[in-house]
Design a protein around this motif. Structure first.
Motif, PDB file in Angstrom:
ATOM      1  N   LEU A 200       0.960  -1.209   0.030  1.00  0.00           N
ATOM      2  CA  LEU A 200      -0.046  -0.079   0.204  1.00  0.00           C
ATOM      3  C   LEU A 200       0.634   1.394  -0.111  1.00  0.00           C
ATOM      4  CD1 LEU A 200      -2.756  -1.055   2.341  1.00  0.00           C
ATOM      5  CD2 LEU A 200      -2.977  -0.540   0.316  1.00  0.00           C
ATOM      6  N   GLY A 201       2.185   1.084   0.213  1.00  0.00           N
ATOM      7  CA  GLY A 201       3.046   2.421   0.290  1.00  0.00           C
ATOM      8  C   GLY A 201       3.378   2.779   1.408  1.00  0.00           C
ATOM      9  N   VAL A 202       3.167   2.350   2.635  1.00  0.00           N
ATOM     10  CA  VAL A 202       3.418   2.773   3.922  1.00  0.00           C
ATOM     11  C   VAL A 202       4.930   2.772   4.266  1.00  0.00           C
ATOM     12  CG1 VAL A 202       3.241   2.096   6.395  1.00  0.00           C
ATOM     13  CG2 VAL A 202       1.280   2.015   5.054  1.00  0.00           C
ATOM     14  N   THR A 203       5.568   3.902   4.614  1.00  0.00           N
ATOM     15  CA  THR A 203       7.039   3.950   4.512  1.00  0.00           C
ATOM     16  C   THR A 203       7.673   3.967   6.051  1.00  0.00           C
ATOM     17  OG1 THR A 203       6.875   6.312   4.435  1.00  0.00           O
ATOM     18  CG2 THR A 203       7.296   5.292   2.451  1.00  0.00           C
ATOM     19  N   ASP A 204       6.440   4.337   6.954  1.00  0.00           N
ATOM     20  CA  ASP A 204       6.893   4.474   8.502  1.00  0.00           C
ATOM     21  C   ASP A 204       5.656   3.962   9.133  1.00  0.00           C
ATOM     22  OD1 ASP A 204       9.500   6.658   8.791  1.00  0.00           O
ATOM     23  OD2 ASP A 204       8.350   6.781   6.765  1.00  0.00           O
ATOM     24  N   VAL A 205       6.164   3.384  10.132  1.00  0.00           N
ATOM     25  CA  VAL A 205       5.296   2.772  11.234  1.00  0.00           C
ATOM     26  C   VAL A 205       5.458   2.892  12.643  1.00  0.00           C
ATOM     27  CG1 VAL A 205       4.593   0.784   9.728  1.00  0.00           C
ATOM     28  CG2 VAL A 205       6.396   0.561  11.206  1.00  0.00           C
ATOM     29  N   VAL A 206       4.554   3.130  13.332  1.00  0.00           N
ATOM     30  CA  VAL A 206       4.927   3.200  15.063  1.00  0.00           C
ATOM     31  C   VAL A 206       3.685   2.254  15.553  1.00  0.00           C
ATOM     32  CG1 VAL A 206       4.602   4.810  16.921  1.00  0.00           C
ATOM     33  CG2 VAL A 206       5.028   5.716  14.598  1.00  0.00           C
ATOM     34  N   PRO A 207       4.345   0.894  15.642  1.00  0.00           N
ATOM     35  CA  PRO A 207       3.481   0.016  16.153  1.00  0.00           C
ATOM     36  C   PRO A 207       3.255  -0.184  17.548  1.00  0.00           C
ATOM     37  CG  PRO A 207       5.145  -1.086  15.199  1.00  0.00           C
ATOM     38  CD  PRO A 207       5.622   0.557  15.302  1.00  0.00           C
ATOM     39  N   THR A 208       2.249   0.080  18.110  1.00  0.00           N
ATOM     40  CA  THR A 208       2.208   0.053  19.774  1.00  0.00           C
ATOM     41  C   THR A 208       0.929  -0.261  20.318  1.00  0.00           C
ATOM     42  OG1 THR A 208       2.869   1.586  21.764  1.00  0.00           O
ATOM     43  CG2 THR A 208       1.676   2.503  20.163  1.00  0.00           C
ATOM     44  N   HIS A 209       0.676  -0.126  21.548  1.00  0.00           N
ATOM     45  CA  HIS A 209      -0.420  -0.726  22.144  1.00  0.00           C
ATOM     46  C   HIS A 209      -0.810  -1.935  22.176  1.00  0.00           C
ATOM     47  CE1 HIS A 209      -4.251  -0.745  24.095  1.00  0.00           C
ATOM     48  NE2 HIS A 209      -4.943  -0.907  22.984  1.00  0.00           N
ATOM     49  N   CYS A 210      -1.744  -2.522  21.282  1.00  0.00           N
ATOM     50  CA  CYS A 210      -2.298  -3.785  21.009  1.00  0.00           C
ATOM     51  C   CYS A 210      -1.619  -4.718  19.868  1.00  0.00           C
ATOM     52  CB  CYS A 210      -3.789  -4.001  20.962  1.00  0.00           C
ATOM     53  SG  CYS A 210      -4.197  -3.041  19.621  1.00  0.00           S
ATOM     54  N   THR A 211      -0.465  -3.978  19.363  1.00  0.00           N
ATOM     55  CA  THR A 211       0.198  -4.539  18.150  1.00  0.00           C
ATOM     56  C   THR A 211       0.737  -5.976  18.639  1.00  0.00           C
ATOM     57  OG1 THR A 211       0.572  -2.511  17.360  1.00  0.00           O
ATOM     58  CG2 THR A 211       1.966  -4.371  16.581  1.00  0.00           C
ATOM     59  N   GLY A 212       1.332  -6.132  19.925  1.00  0.00           N
ATOM     60  CA  GLY A 212       2.037  -7.271  20.661  1.00  0.00           C
ATOM     61  C   GLY A 212       3.434  -7.417  20.185  1.00  0.00           C
ATOM     62  N   ASP A 213       4.213  -7.997  21.072  1.00  0.00           N
ATOM     63  CA  ASP A 213       5.410  -8.186  21.009  1.00  0.00           C
ATOM     64  C   ASP A 213       6.244  -8.842  19.906  1.00  0.00           C
ATOM     65  OD1 ASP A 213       5.820  -6.943  23.368  1.00  0.00           O
ATOM     66  OD2 ASP A 213       5.823  -8.821  24.488  1.00  0.00           O
ATOM     67  N   ALA A 214       5.427  -9.830  19.238  1.00  0.00           N
ATOM     68  CA  ALA A 214       5.831 -10.502  18.140  1.00  0.00           C
ATOM     69  C   ALA A 214       5.836  -9.666  16.907  1.00  0.00           C
ATOM     70  CB  ALA A 214       5.246 -11.708  17.895  1.00  0.00           C
ATOM     71  N   ALA A 215       4.498  -9.097  16.798  1.00  0.00           N
ATOM     72  CA  ALA A 215       4.384  -8.137  15.505  1.00  0.00           C
ATOM     73  C   ALA A 215       5.335  -6.979  15.627  1.00  0.00           C
ATOM     74  CB  ALA A 215       3.031  -7.782  15.564  1.00  0.00           C
ATOM     75  N   ARG A 216       5.668  -6.278  16.616  1.00  0.00           N
ATOM     76  CA  ARG A 216       6.271  -5.146  17.055  1.00  0.00           C
ATOM     77  C   ARG A 216       7.875  -5.625  16.515  1.00  0.00           C
ATOM     78  NH1 ARG A 216       7.072  -2.612  22.223  1.00  0.00           N
ATOM     79  NH2 ARG A 216       7.332  -0.613  21.492  1.00  0.00           N
ATOM     80  N   ALA A 217       8.054  -6.693  16.787  1.00  0.00           N
ATOM     81  CA  ALA A 217       9.422  -7.192  16.552  1.00  0.00           C
ATOM     82  C   ALA A 217       9.681  -7.320  14.860  1.00  0.00           C
ATOM     83  CB  ALA A 217       9.976  -8.455  17.199  1.00  0.00           C
ATOM     84  N   ALA A 218       8.513  -7.865  14.174  1.00  0.00           N
ATOM     85  CA  ALA A 218       8.608  -8.107  12.867  1.00  0.00           C
ATOM     86  C   ALA A 218       8.537  -6.640  12.186  1.00  0.00           C
ATOM     87  CB  ALA A 218       7.515  -8.849  12.645  1.00  0.00           C
ATOM     88  N   PHE A 219       7.937  -5.880  12.544  1.00  0.00           N
ATOM     89  CA  PHE A 219       7.845  -4.227  11.900  1.00  0.00           C
ATOM     90  C   PHE A 219       9.372  -3.988  12.266  1.00  0.00           C
ATOM     91  CE2 PHE A 219       3.310  -4.898  11.903  1.00  0.00           C
ATOM     92  CZ  PHE A 219       2.991  -4.173  10.891  1.00  0.00           C
ATOM     93  N   GLN A 220       9.804  -4.117  13.414  1.00  0.00           N
ATOM     94  CA  GLN A 220      11.328  -3.280  13.641  1.00  0.00           C
ATOM     95  C   GLN A 220      12.223  -4.025  12.525  1.00  0.00           C
ATOM     96  OE1 GLN A 220      12.191  -1.334  16.035  1.00  0.00           O
ATOM     97  NE2 GLN A 220      13.598  -1.049  14.554  1.00  0.00           N
ATOM     98  N   GLU A 221      11.986  -5.373  12.227  1.00  0.00           N
ATOM     99  CA  GLU A 221      13.072  -6.158  11.478  1.00  0.00           C
ATOM    100  C   GLU A 221      12.893  -5.669   9.916  1.00  0.00           C
ATOM    101  OE1 GLU A 221      14.297 -10.669   9.818  1.00  0.00           O
ATOM    102  OE2 GLU A 221      13.119 -10.340  11.895  1.00  0.00           O
ATOM    103  N   ALA A 222      11.572  -5.525   9.570  1.00  0.00           N
ATOM    104  CA  ALA A 222      11.164  -5.116   8.133  1.00  0.00           C
ATOM    105  C   ALA A 222      11.434  -3.576   7.906  1.00  0.00           C
ATOM    106  CB  ALA A 222       9.569  -5.482   8.024  1.00  0.00           C
ATOM    107  N   TYR A 223      11.131  -2.815   8.962  1.00  0.00           N
ATOM    108  CA  TYR A 223      11.385  -1.332   8.681  1.00  0.00           C
ATOM    109  C   TYR A 223      12.611  -0.563   9.004  1.00  0.00           C
ATOM    110  CZ  TYR A 223       6.372  -0.697   6.440  1.00  0.00           C
ATOM    111  OH  TYR A 223       5.370  -0.776   5.743  1.00  0.00           O
ATOM    112  N   GLY A 224      12.999  -1.439   9.939  1.00  0.00           N
ATOM    113  CA  GLY A 224      14.272  -0.808  10.457  1.00  0.00           C
ATOM    114  C   GLY A 224      14.275   0.624  11.175  1.00  0.00           C
ATOM    115  N   PRO A 225      15.135   1.523  10.759  1.00  0.00           N
ATOM    116  CA  PRO A 225      15.183   2.780  11.338  1.00  0.00           C
ATOM    117  C   PRO A 225      13.590   3.457  10.995  1.00  0.00           C
ATOM    118  CG  PRO A 225      16.327   3.072   9.360  1.00  0.00           C
ATOM    119  CD  PRO A 225      16.202   1.545   9.572  1.00  0.00           C
ATOM    120  N   HIS A 226      12.622   2.934  10.031  1.00  0.00           N
ATOM    121  CA  HIS A 226      11.515   3.567   9.632  1.00  0.00           C
ATOM    122  C   HIS A 226      10.390   2.772  10.574  1.00  0.00           C
ATOM    123  CE1 HIS A 226      12.963   6.335   6.432  1.00  0.00           C
ATOM    124  NE2 HIS A 226      13.668   5.341   6.144  1.00  0.00           N
ATOM    125  N   CYS A 227      10.836   2.071  11.654  1.00  0.00           N
ATOM    126  CA  CYS A 227       9.863   1.723  12.423  1.00  0.00           C
ATOM    127  C   CYS A 227      10.192   2.433  13.790  1.00  0.00           C
ATOM    128  CB  CYS A 227       9.950   0.060  12.817  1.00  0.00           C
ATOM    129  SG  CYS A 227       8.920  -0.419  14.169  1.00  0.00           S
TER     130      CYS A 227
END
Length: 239
Positions: A200-227
Motif C-alpha cells: 500500500l506504500g506505507v514507509t513509516d510505522v509506529v506499532p504500539t499498544h495492542c500490536t503485540g511483541d511478536a508483531a512489533r519485532a517483525a515490524f522493527q526487522e522489516a522497517y528498520g529505522p522507519h519503525c
C-alpha cells in the motif's frame, strides 16, 4: 512548515522514564492551529499525570477523537472534559446512545461520524465507521507534505484502514500509527499484514499498544529505522 508531532501520553508500553504505563492508548497530535487528543487511555488520573509531565495541557486541546468505545480508549474521557468542556468531541454511531446523549451536555460540540469519510479540520479526516467488533474509525492526516493514519486498535485490520484512507486521498498513506491489534495473530498473519502495508506504500510505522511483541519485532526487522518506538512519552515527528 510546522511538522505534525505526535506525543504518546498513554500506552501499555514504557517509553520515557517517570511516566506511568497502564493498558490503553492516548496521544496528542499537534498541528498548526490545532491540537487533537486521540483517545484517552483507561485511566483519567494517569492520563492527566502523564500529560502534565509531557507539557500537554488539556485546556489547550481543540478536539478529542475517540476511535471506539472500549474502556482502554475512553477511560480518561470524564477527566479531560472536566478540565476542558469547550472541546469538540468526535465519536461514531457505534457508541452507546446513552453516552452520546450525555456527551452532548458535557462538551461544546459533539460530532457523530457515520460510514462516510468526514473532514474534521484542515487536513484531518475520519475514515468513517467500519463494521468491526467493536465498530471503529481512525484518523486520517493529510498535510500535503505528509499522509498518516492513526488508529486506536485497528479492529477492522490496519491494512484495511490504510487502504480505505489511501483510496479517499487518492495517494498512498505513508505513516501507520497506533495499535495494530496483532497481539493474538500468528506469524503468517503478521507477515501478511506487513506485506499488505508495504504494498500500500506505507514507509513509516509506529506499532504500539495492542500490536503485540511478536508483531512489533517483525515490524522493527522489516522497517528498520522507519519503525519508530511507541511507548508512553515518545514524541514522533510525522515527516
Amino acid at each position: 512548515m510546522h511538522t505534525p508531532r505526535l506525543t504518546v501520553c498513554f500506552d501499555n508500553y514504557p517509553g520515557e522514564p517517570g511516566l506511568r504505563t497502564l493498558w490503553g492508548f492516548a496521544a496528542v497530535l499537534d498541528l498548526p492551529g490545532q491540537k487533537i487528543l486521540f483517545d484517552t487511555g483507561s485511566n483519567g488520573r494517569i492520563l492527566l499525570e502523564n500529560m502534565d509531565r509531557l507539557g500537554q495541557r488539556p485546556e489547550d486541546l481543540d478536539m478529542l477523537f475517540l476511535s471506539h468505545p472500549h474502556w482502554d480508549h475512553i477511560g480518561g474521557l470524564d477527566s479531560v472534559l472536566e478540565l476542558n468542556p469547550r472541546l469538540q468531541v468526535v465519536v461514531h454511531e457505534g457508541f452507546s446512545k446513552h453516552l452520546l446523549r450525555d456527551l452532548e451536555e458535557m462538551c461544546a460540540q459533539l460530532t457523530v461520524i457515520g460510514r462516510d469519510v468526514t473532514p474534521l479540520a484542515p487536513g484531518v479526516f475520519s475514515t468513517g465507521l467500519f463494521d468491526s467488533d467493536p465498530p471503529e474509525h481512525a484518523l486520517i492526516l493529510d498535510t500535503g507534505d505528509v499522509t498518516a493514519l492513526i488508529t486506536g486498535c485497528a479492529h477492522p485490520g490496519i491494512d484495511t484502514l490504510v487502504g480505505a484512507a489511501a483510496q479517499r486521498l487518492g495517494r498512498p498513506v505513508r505513516w501507520a500509527i497506533g495499535g495494530f491489534h496483532l497481539m493474538y495473530s500468528d506469524e503468517a498473519k503478521i507477515q501478511q499484514t506487513l506485506r499488505a502495508l508495504r504494498d500500500l506504500g506505507v514507509t513509516d510505522v509506529v506499532p504500539t499498544h495492542c500490536t503485540g511483541d511478536a508483531a512489533r519485532a517483525a515490524f522493527q526487522e522489516a522497517y528498520g529505522p522507519h519503525c519508530h518506538d511507541g511507548g508512553v512519552g515518545q514524541v514522533i515527528e510525522i515527516a
